[in-house]
Write an enzyme that holds these catalytic residues in place. Sequence first.
Site, mmCIF file in Angstrom:
data_model
loop_
_atom_site.group_PDB
_atom_site.id
_atom_site.type_symbol
_atom_site.label_atom_id
_atom_site.label_comp_id
_atom_site.label_asym_id
_atom_site.label_seq_id
_atom_site.Cartn_x
_atom_site.Cartn_y
_atom_site.Cartn_z
ATOM 1 N N ALA A 239 0.823 -1.214 0.000
ATOM 2 C CA ALA A 239 0.000 0.000 0.000
ATOM 3 C C ALA A 239 0.856 1.264 0.000
ATOM 4 C CB ALA A 239 -0.933 -0.018 1.202
ATOM 5 N N HIS A 240 0.171 2.403 -0.029
ATOM 6 C CA HIS A 240 0.850 3.692 -0.153
ATOM 7 C C HIS A 240 1.717 4.012 1.062
ATOM 8 C CE1 HIS A 240 -3.026 5.799 1.553
ATOM 9 N NE2 HIS A 240 -2.586 4.826 2.316
#
Length: 345
Positions: A239-240
Amino acid sequence: MEFTAEQIASVIGGRIEGNKEAKINTFAKIEEGVEGAISFLSNPKYTHYIYDTKSSVVIVNNDVELEHPVQATLIRVDNAYECIAKLLQIYEASKPKKTGIAPQAYVSPTAKLGKDCYVGPFACIGDNAVIGDNCQIYPHAVIGDNVKMGSGCLIYPNTTIYQGCKLGNNVTLHAGSVIGSDGFGFAPNAEGYDKIPQIGIVTIEDDVEIGANTCVDRSTMGSTFIRKGVKLDNLVQVAHNVEIGENTVMSAQVGIAGSTKVGSWCMFGGQVGLAGHITIGDRTLLGAQSGVPGSLKGNEELIGTPPMPQRQYFKSQAIFRRLPDMYKDLNDLKKEMELLKNNEK
């Protein structure tokens, strides 16, 4: 090409037992050996195959003790698995590499390609992209605007690298992987969700390999980082704003939530899940399907949800399987206690 056992032994520093002139021209698993093949034995479970294998040469560990004579020539080494890996790397490097840009490919006039690159049919390279020397970009790969890629990268078909992302040298991205898609950022409101623009990038350092259909999200701001030497299996989700430390490896279907920091030399089994905004220390080993809700200090070998030492986990699982019987015994004891109390009255 054909090599002798003696030539192979000189490359991997091995000791020959048998015919040093035995010739090999291919690789085979020990249980599927054929004449002219080289195999290896590192797992004791496969030892019985060595007595009947048709392979001409077998690489074995120095400490392997055989109960019967074998027909194959043996090359004894300290670590058979490492040696066969070295030979396979040499074999792979010897294959001729494609060069040139296919007529069906699109390369932006403002993009810069290094020497001896290959761009396959229907690949697309965007504006101001910079590609280093000796890169292989296979059909239908998409290299976005302003992407920067080092030398010796291997980009397999249908891979997508979004705008602005940075790749180091010798990065391998397998088919269908997506680098730099938007992080999962949404702010709830009275009518639904407002999308939070993801304006950052993904930075992948040297010698990283990323498996098929793996996704690495771009950061909200700044960068998501995949550090040097990381190896990610197929179907991994990063994820980010995540950072994965050097030489960490992850098996299939690992999922890492946003802003989590993973240390170096970690090893995660399949389907490990990490919560967001936590820190995993260096050299953490997590067994398959472990769920990690909080930070871990590192230098631990853990499994389960929440993770615990392996010995403790397997003891707990043994007790868990006995819970129905224990529950029945507990109810029986409660009934007996009630009878005793009633008799006392």
